[in-house]
Design an enzyme around this catalytic site. Structure first.
Site, mmCIF file in Angstrom:
data_model
loop_
_atom_site.group_PDB
_atom_site.id
_atom_site.type_symbol
_atom_site.label_atom_id
_atom_site.label_comp_id
_atom_site.label_asym_id
_atom_site.label_seq_id
_atom_site.Cartn_x
_atom_site.Cartn_y
_atom_site.Cartn_z
ATOM 1 N N THR A 42 0.826 -1.200 0.000
ATOM 2 C CA THR A 42 0.000 0.000 0.000
ATOM 3 C C THR A 42 0.861 1.251 0.000
ATOM 4 O OG1 THR A 42 -1.707 -1.225 1.207
ATOM 5 C CG2 THR A 42 -1.918 1.162 1.172
ATOM 6 N N TYR B 273 5.893 -12.786 2.507
ATOM 7 C CA TYR B 273 4.566 -12.530 1.939
ATOM 8 C C TYR B 273 4.306 -13.529 0.816
ATOM 9 C CZ TYR B 273 0.614 -9.413 0.698
ATOM 10 O OH TYR B 273 -0.629 -8.871 0.472
ATOM 11 N N LYS C 133 2.767 -14.255 5.863
ATOM 12 C CA LYS C 133 1.602 -13.461 5.483
ATOM 13 C C LYS C 133 1.015 -14.030 4.199
ATOM 14 C CE LYS C 133 -0.018 -8.829 4.368
ATOM 15 N NZ LYS C 133 0.334 -7.416 4.127
#
Length: 303
Positions: A54, A141, A167
């Site tokens: 983000t 991730y 994640k």
């Protein structure tokens, strides 16, 4: 911060990824980034991830990256831990890991490597090289072209003591169950699908009660209220907020590829904390979409 201490922190609470502020010319805007972090830090997120997805990590230059991480660390010192996003080619990701540690980050989120597909053996080496480059705790991730199997994670867990978190950004339930059953409490598990609130209750049932909220960037009270509803298994409140905010929000976000970031920056501007435009290849919301988002936000009340 020791890796196991970070693991404990990441095992409960709400996480978030602040957007990265740019000025009208698209350059890093340190002053507004500081104001953003000062606004968000007291709301109760367990940790913040600077220069994450983000935060448009994929568009940042090597020259501006250390300043962004150091600014986040200095601004949030004593309030909330900062994890830094790292990624790209293996040696580049390792170099970013060293820069983030030097800047004072308390941990790292290893984003997917760049472009090419890779075998499980190759992914293992990629993650291991980055872990070896730092003393910080690392969260990997699982997303896009980095899709680790349970066996690969078991090998990495043995080789990399500082790999403390996993994640998920894929949403493969069978894979998540397999990983959880094989690895148990060796990792802290984080939900990382875009607009994670929609999946939060299901992921909690899978042994992943922690997730990262992009909405926290501009609706921090709503984001925290939703997390507490998940933590207390208050399904009525979850369903109310999903119906009243998150599903209409998804209708806007899903209009264009890349809007998962763009809509957050639009929301931040509407909330009074303008982060500037997104960088190419992303595109900003149009006027109609911004108006739709504004009306949706107003219905939720003051933050």
């Amino acid at each position: 911060m020791q890796p196991n201490d970070l693991k404990k922190i990441l095992s409960s609470g709400l996480l978030s990824f602040p957007v990265t502020d740019f000025d009208a010319e698209g350059n890093f805007n340190k002053s507004t980034y500081i104001k953003r972090l000062e606004w968000l830090a007291p709301y109760g997120a367990t940790a913040l991830f600077a220069a994450g997805g983000t935060g448009e990590f994929f568009s940042l230059t090597p020259q501006e990256y250390p300043e962004i991480i150091k600014t986040a660390v200095d601004t949030c010192r004593g309030q909330v831990p900062i994890l830094a996003g790292v990624g790209g080619p293996t040696r580049v990701a390792a170099a970013y890991a060293k820069e983030a540690e030097k800047a004072g980050a308390q941990g790292l989120l290893l984003l997917p490597h760049y472009l090419t597909e890779a075998s499980q053996d190759g992914l293992i080496e990629h993650v291991a090289e980055v872990c070896k480059a730092t003393n910080l705790g690392v969260v990997v991730y699982n997303r896009a072209n980095c899709r680790l199997s349970p066996n690969s994670l078991a090998i990495l867990a043995d080789r990399c003591p500082n790999l403390i978190g996993f994640k998920d950004g894929i949403g493969d339930i069978e894979l998540m169950v397999s990983i959880w059953r094989k690895m148990g409490d060796r990792f802290s598990y984080l939900g990382g699908l875009p607009t994670a609130e929609v999946y939060a209750a299901a992921y909690k049932a899978l042994g992943t009660p922690v997730y990262s909220s992009a909405v926290f960037n501009f609706m921090p009270k709503l984001a925290m209220d939703f997390y507490h509803a998940v933590a207390s298994d208050n399904h009525a409140e979850q369903n109310r907020m999903i119906d009243e905010f998150f599903l209409p929000y998804l209708d806007i976000r899903n209009r264009k590829a890349g809007y998962a970031v763009s809509i957050v920056k639009a929301g931040a501007k509407l909330a009074g904390y303008d982060a500037g435009p997104v960088r190419a290849p992303l595109t900003d919301l149009n006027a109609e979409e911004i108006d739709m988002l504004h009306k949706l936000m107003l219905k939720q009340g003051a933050q």
